[in-house]
Design an enzyme around this catalytic site. Structure first.
Site, PDB file in Angstrom:
ATOM      1  N   HIS A 121      25.888  41.167  54.053  1.00 50.31           N
ATOM      2  CA  HIS A 121      26.746  40.145  54.222  1.00 50.31           C
ATOM      3  C   HIS A 121      27.178  39.357  53.120  1.00 50.31           C
ATOM      4  O   HIS A 121      27.989  38.173  53.151  1.00 50.31           O
ATOM      5  CB  HIS A 121      26.673  39.355  55.481  1.00 50.31           C
ATOM      6  CG  HIS A 121      26.490  40.327  56.632  1.00 50.31           C
ATOM      7  ND1 HIS A 121      26.119  39.829  57.960  1.00 50.31           N
ATOM      8  CD2 HIS A 121      27.056  41.445  56.991  1.00 50.31           C
ATOM      9  CE1 HIS A 121      26.261  40.906  58.714  1.00 50.31           C
ATOM     10  NE2 HIS A 121      26.667  42.029  58.206  1.00 50.31           N
ATOM     11  N   CYS A 149      41.923  29.494  41.658  1.00 51.22           N
ATOM     12  CA  CYS A 149      41.774  30.090  40.558  1.00 51.22           C
ATOM     13  C   CYS A 149      42.898  30.111  39.738  1.00 51.22           C
ATOM     14  O   CYS A 149      44.049  30.036  40.115  1.00 51.22           O
ATOM     15  CB  CYS A 149      41.159  31.553  40.818  1.00 51.22           C
ATOM     16  SG  CYS A 149      40.887  32.670  39.212  1.00 51.22           S
ATOM     17  N   ALA A 232       8.928  35.223  63.458  1.00 54.62           N
ATOM     18  CA  ALA A 232       8.469  36.120  62.288  1.00 54.62           C
ATOM     19  C   ALA A 232       7.335  35.280  61.539  1.00 54.62           C
ATOM     20  O   ALA A 232       6.338  35.737  60.916  1.00 54.62           O
ATOM     21  CB  ALA A 232       9.671  36.041  61.377  1.00 54.62           C
TER      22      ALA A 232
HETATM   23  P1  NAD Z   1      21.803  35.778  65.095  1.00 60.00           P
HETATM   24  O1  NAD Z   1      22.216  34.221  64.915  1.00 60.00           O
HETATM   25  O2  NAD Z   1      22.876  36.355  66.073  1.00 60.00           O
HETATM   26  O3  NAD Z   1      20.419  36.264  65.768  1.00 60.00           O
HETATM   27  C1  NAD Z   1      19.343  35.545  65.607  1.00 60.00           C
HETATM   28  C2  NAD Z   1      18.012  35.908  66.094  1.00 60.00           C
HETATM   29  O4  NAD Z   1      16.818  35.692  65.433  1.00 60.00           O
HETATM   30  C3  NAD Z   1      18.038  35.875  67.443  1.00 60.00           C
HETATM   31  O5  NAD Z   1      17.672  37.317  68.088  1.00 60.00           O
HETATM   32  C4  NAD Z   1      16.750  35.293  67.780  1.00 60.00           C
HETATM   33  O6  NAD Z   1      16.254  35.415  68.910  1.00 60.00           O
HETATM   34  C5  NAD Z   1      15.770  35.377  66.539  1.00 60.00           C
HETATM   35  N1  NAD Z   1      15.197  34.421  66.040  1.00 60.00           N
HETATM   36  C6  NAD Z   1      14.979  33.270  66.390  1.00 60.00           C
HETATM   37  N2  NAD Z   1      14.200  32.590  65.792  1.00 60.00           N
HETATM   38  C7  NAD Z   1      13.464  33.476  65.195  1.00 60.00           C
HETATM   39  C8  NAD Z   1      12.215  33.450  64.398  1.00 60.00           C
HETATM   40  N3  NAD Z   1      11.577  32.207  64.240  1.00 60.00           N
HETATM   41  N4  NAD Z   1      11.538  34.616  64.026  1.00 60.00           N
HETATM   42  C9  NAD Z   1      12.125  35.831  64.157  1.00 60.00           C
HETATM   43  N5  NAD Z   1      13.233  35.769  65.012  1.00 60.00           N
HETATM   44  C10 NAD Z   1      13.878  34.607  65.435  1.00 60.00           C
HETATM   45  O7  NAD Z   1      21.815  36.452  63.776  1.00 60.00           O
HETATM   46  P2  NAD Z   1      21.980  37.754  63.054  1.00 60.00           P
HETATM   47  O8  NAD Z   1      21.450  38.800  64.161  1.00 60.00           O
HETATM   48  O9  NAD Z   1      21.254  37.654  61.683  1.00 60.00           O
HETATM   49  O10 NAD Z   1      23.770  37.667  63.083  1.00 60.00           O
HETATM   50  C11 NAD Z   1      24.374  36.796  62.969  1.00 60.00           C
HETATM   51  C12 NAD Z   1      25.141  36.701  61.857  1.00 60.00           C
HETATM   52  O11 NAD Z   1      24.595  35.419  61.201  1.00 60.00           O
HETATM   53  C13 NAD Z   1      24.865  37.517  60.470  1.00 60.00           C
HETATM   54  O12 NAD Z   1      26.045  37.992  60.136  1.00 60.00           O
HETATM   55  C14 NAD Z   1      24.199  36.529  59.256  1.00 60.00           C
HETATM   56  O13 NAD Z   1      24.983  36.785  58.145  1.00 60.00           O
HETATM   57  C15 NAD Z   1      24.730  35.348  59.853  1.00 60.00           C
HETATM   58  N6  NAD Z   1      23.947  33.971  59.349  1.00 60.00           N
HETATM   59  C16 NAD Z   1      23.049  34.168  58.523  1.00 60.00           C
HETATM   60  C17 NAD Z   1      21.994  33.009  58.245  1.00 60.00           C
HETATM   61  C18 NAD Z   1      21.196  33.036  56.941  1.00 60.00           C
HETATM   62  O14 NAD Z   1      21.671  33.302  55.858  1.00 60.00           O
HETATM   63  N7  NAD Z   1      20.078  32.403  56.961  1.00 60.00           N
HETATM   64  C19 NAD Z   1      22.064  31.923  59.248  1.00 60.00           C
HETATM   65  C20 NAD Z   1      22.812  31.893  60.187  1.00 60.00           C
HETATM   66  C21 NAD Z   1      23.909  33.192  60.345  1.00 60.00           C
END
Ligand code: NAD
Length: 246
Positions: A121, A149, A232
């Site tokens: 993404h 731009c 995790a």
């Molecule tokens: P999501 O928010 O839909 O799901 C997050 C998942 O992580 C859930 O299933 C939840 O139960 C689990 N989770 C929560 N705490 C956790 C932990 N401590 N250890 C392991 N798992 C844990 O996220 P997604 O599936 O990545 O999809 C959503 C979209 O959000 C993606 O497209 C992503 O690009 C974007 N996003 C990215 C970030 C980032 O870059 N850090 C942050 C927020 C959203």
């Protein structure tokens, strides 16, 4: 968290030479980066992620979307990779083929030392306008609205928004990794956002073993060979301990 499943997961990983890891927002949660669901608090609670992360949202309110991404980009300066990112990076040298497929846009896998990372993404520290990429060095933080731009178009973050297609070569590489791996670790993803959510199912169909790490069940859980129900950053240190023993 069931320790026997961790031991079994380590043994499965040991038996493989080609390994893939698919990660989502949950892997970065213990670094202090909220998942989208958790981000629905405070100032941003009144906005739907679709408003903040879609081409329509950017068209309707470019300042709002820009400021949301700018806030997330600035937050990256205050966070560090956690034990899960570090363990994933340490695994890379243990396999003849290894790749991280991430839905995250935060760059924490690379900061933890992972080399082969496919960013499904995009990344919030890169930008593009209508006709070219703009590196972070060209775009200061703290701007209240998207810069324009020289080509005349608004500059936007180089991330894939809801409703947008993934970059073709990125998707090809992720697909090939998924169908070629022997074991796929699926960490911290709700397994709902397509097409990324299809990758473990494709891997499974080609015979890979699926190990899921998540504190909550997901649509993948019933199809996973092992489900480690834990955050995790708690599961990985133990998994690595067993992996190194086995
Ligand atoms: P999501 O928010 O839909 O799901 C997050 C998942 O992580 C859930 O299933 C939840 O139960 C689990 N989770 C929560 N705490 C956790 C932990 N401590 N250890 C392991 N798992 C844990 O996220 P997604 O599936 O990545 O999809 C959503 C979209 O959000 C993606 O497209 C992503 O690009 C974007 N996003 C990215 C970030 C980032 O870059 N850090 C942050 C927020 C959203």
């Amino acid at each position: 968290m069931n320790e026997i499943d961790i031991e079994k997961a380590a043994a499965l990983m040991r038996s493989a030479s080609n390994m893939a890891v698919l990660t989502g927002a949950g892997v970065s949660k213990e670094s202090g980066i909220p998942t989208f669901r958790d981000a629905q608090t405070g100032l941003w609670a009144k906005y739907d992620p679709q408003q903040l992360a879609s081409p329509e949202g950017f068209k309707n309110n470019p300042e709002l979307v820009w400021q949301w991404y700018d806030m997330r980009r600035q937050n990256l300066a205050n966070v560090q990779p956690n034990a899960a990112h570090i363990a994933i990076s340490a695994l890379e040298s243990e396999f003849s083929e290894f790749a991280v497929l991430t839905q995250n846009v935060d760059g924490l896998h690379q900061r933890a030392g992972s080399k082969h990372v496919v960013e499904l993404h995009g990344n919030i520290t890169t930008f593009y306008c209508f006709d070219r990429l703009h590196p972070a060095s060209e775009i200061p933080t703290g701007l209240k609205q998207p810069p324009v731009c020289h080509c005349g178009s608004l500059i936007r973050p180089a991330v894939v928004w809801f409703g947008e297609a993934l970059d073709r070569s990125v998707w090809r590489s992720a697909s090939q990794t998924a169908i070629g791996c022997e074991v796929m670790l699926v960490v911290g993803t709700s397994a709902l956002v397509q097409p990324a959510a299809s990758l473990p199912f494709d891997a499974k169909q080609k015979g890979a073993k699926i190990i899921e790490i998540n504190p909550e069940q997901t649509p993948l859980t019933r199809r996973a060979d092992l489900f480690i129900q834990a955050p995790a950053a708690i599961a990985f240190p133990l998994l690595m301990q067993y992996f190194r023993q086995s």
